[in-house]
Design a protein around this motif. Structure first.
Motif, PDB file in Angstrom:
ATOM      1  N   GLU A  11      65.522 -33.638  60.773  1.00  0.00           N
ATOM      2  CA  GLU A  11      64.629 -33.066  59.775  1.00  0.00           C
ATOM      3  C   GLU A  11      65.298 -31.899  59.052  1.00  0.00           C
ATOM      4  N   ILE A  12      66.015 -31.068  59.793  1.00  0.00           N
ATOM      5  CA  ILE A  12      66.725 -29.938  59.187  1.00  0.00           C
ATOM      6  C   ILE A  12      67.784 -30.438  58.220  1.00  0.00           C
ATOM      7  N   ALA A  41      61.631 -26.146  50.018  1.00  0.00           N
ATOM      8  CA  ALA A  41      62.538 -26.551  51.094  1.00  0.00           C
ATOM      9  C   ALA A  41      62.887 -25.365  51.985  1.00  0.00           C
ATOM     10  N   THR A  42      63.026 -24.168  51.398  1.00  0.00           N
ATOM     11  CA  THR A  42      63.337 -23.003  52.233  1.00  0.00           C
ATOM     12  C   THR A  42      62.175 -22.684  53.161  1.00  0.00           C
ATOM     13  N   ASN A  43      60.947 -22.866  52.688  1.00  0.00           N
ATOM     14  CA  ASN A  43      59.779 -22.661  53.567  1.00  0.00           C
ATOM     15  C   ASN A  43      59.772 -23.670  54.701  1.00  0.00           C
ATOM     16  N   ASN A  44      60.060 -24.929  54.372  1.00  0.00           N
ATOM     17  CA  ASN A  44      60.107 -25.966  55.402  1.00  0.00           C
ATOM     18  C   ASN A  44      61.231 -25.691  56.401  1.00  0.00           C
ATOM     19  N   LEU A  45      62.377 -25.246  55.898  1.00  0.00           N
ATOM     20  CA  LEU A  45      63.508 -24.938  56.778  1.00  0.00           C
ATOM     21  C   LEU A  45      63.181 -23.784  57.714  1.00  0.00           C
ATOM     22  N   THR A  46      62.487 -22.782  57.211  1.00  0.00           N
ATOM     23  CA  THR A  46      62.104 -21.651  58.050  1.00  0.00           C
ATOM     24  C   THR A  46      61.281 -22.136  59.240  1.00  0.00           C
ATOM     25  N   LYS A  50      62.467 -22.199  63.272  1.00  0.00           N
ATOM     26  CA  LYS A  50      61.670 -21.577  64.339  1.00  0.00           C
ATOM     27  C   LYS A  50      61.366 -22.579  65.445  1.00  0.00           C
ATOM     28  N   ASP A  51      60.998 -23.800  65.046  1.00  0.00           N
ATOM     29  CA  ASP A  51      60.738 -24.850  66.028  1.00  0.00           C
ATOM     30  C   ASP A  51      61.997 -25.171  66.827  1.00  0.00           C
TER      31      ASP A  51
END
Length: 61
Positions: A11-12, A41-46, A50-51
């Motif tokens: 996913e990353i 995408a940066t929000n999703n990557l953040t 964390k996960d």
């Protein structure tokens, strides 16, 4: 069977591809929608990072 860490890594990688493509379009052509997608995408990557940190601590220690 795919582990949770492997799933997160895929996913990353997918989000990084989106970010790279859209951020280039935004920087080179001034494409506003591409800039918006890159920010998303940066929000999703953040969240994914964390996960990943949580999972890696559980798995590796």
């Amino acid at each position: 069977m795919e582990t949770e860490m492997q799933k997160l890594l895929k996913e990353i990688e997918a989000e990084l591809v989106i970010f790279n493509e859209d951020s280039k379009k935004a920087a080179e052509k001034g494409n506003k929608m591409a800039a918006r997608r890159a920010r998303c995408a940066t929000n999703n990557l953040t969240k994914l990072f964390k996960d990943f940190r949580k999972v890696s601590v559980e798995v590796v220690g």
